[in-house]
Design an enzyme around this catalytic site. Sequence first.
Site, PDB file in Angstrom:
ATOM      1  N   CYS A  29       1.009  -1.125   0.070  1.00  0.00           N
ATOM      2  CA  CYS A  29       0.176   0.289   0.260  1.00  0.00           C
ATOM      3  C   CYS A  29       0.824   1.662   0.055  1.00  0.00           C
ATOM      4  O   CYS A  29       2.082   1.330   0.773  1.00  0.00           O
ATOM      5  CB  CYS A  29      -0.710  -0.234   1.463  1.00  0.00           C
ATOM      6  SG  CYS A  29      -1.830   1.480   1.720  1.00  0.00           S
ATOM      7  N   CYS A  35      -0.520   4.257  -6.550  1.00  0.00           N
ATOM      8  CA  CYS A  35      -1.468   2.978  -5.757  1.00  0.00           C
ATOM      9  C   CYS A  35      -1.612   1.730  -6.028  1.00  0.00           C
ATOM     10  O   CYS A  35      -1.799   1.104  -7.380  1.00  0.00           O
ATOM     11  CB  CYS A  35      -2.979   3.683  -5.849  1.00  0.00           C
ATOM     12  SG  CYS A  35      -4.230   2.701  -4.803  1.00  0.00           S
TER      13      CYS A  35
END
Length: 263
Positions: A74, A184
């Site tokens: 992440c 992302c």
Amino acid sequence: MKQNGAIGIFDSGVGGTSIWKEIHGLLPFEDTIYLADSKYAPYGNRSKEEITALSIKNTEFLIAQGCKIIVVACNTATTNAIKVLRANYNIPIIGIEPAIKPAALHSKTKSIGILATKGTLSSELFHKTSEAFTNGIQLTEVVGEGLVSLIEKGALDSLEMMELLEKHIRPMIEANIDYLVLGCSHYPYIIPQLQKILPKHITIIDSGEAVAKQTKAILAENDLLRNEERMPTLRFYTNSEVDTLQFLLKEFAVKISIEKKGF
């Protein structure tokens, strides 16, 4: 033996499975445990304190499962919390950052775009990386507002997704970018949709392959690689519904287990 521990991977939701696929492809005999913290997705809209607290919770869950290494799949959690995680836990911890460096080095138009969450773009680590590699490069940063929520629902080909992408990408095309950096781990799932919108000369870069190579290198360095060919255990946990994980991992359905858990 520590070599028998699993590779632990966590993300703010299902997006980090794009990283898991790269890791499993490179290290097919390693056990893996993936934690999808979808209940709290997206992390990008949360404060640094919240992101750090969630990252600690996820790391402790994976360590309790006997993981020998943690991959923070992440961008937002890496840029906001990895320093704290590395200071507090005595196992290797791998992070993920937007691949700005290769894009900046190879750009011919000297203009690159980055699509990321607010949490990543506003972080101190992102600014340091950005400043280090973008001298003489025009950088167009766009917050991918709304994209993670749609990916978490599995709405990859929805009209809403295409409209949002067209809106987010327009300023980058106007800035004459030739590289689009995905900041992302959810975003690799929308590469086919992005390719429908982007001019053919724009190259899309994500960090998945680099993270997998780094994971293998760190395992080798710490003598943690499994050395026998075997059928691995591939476990996935989510604190939300299992449907999107099942959809994104359908080609691995016979090899994996997916479980809903409260964490």
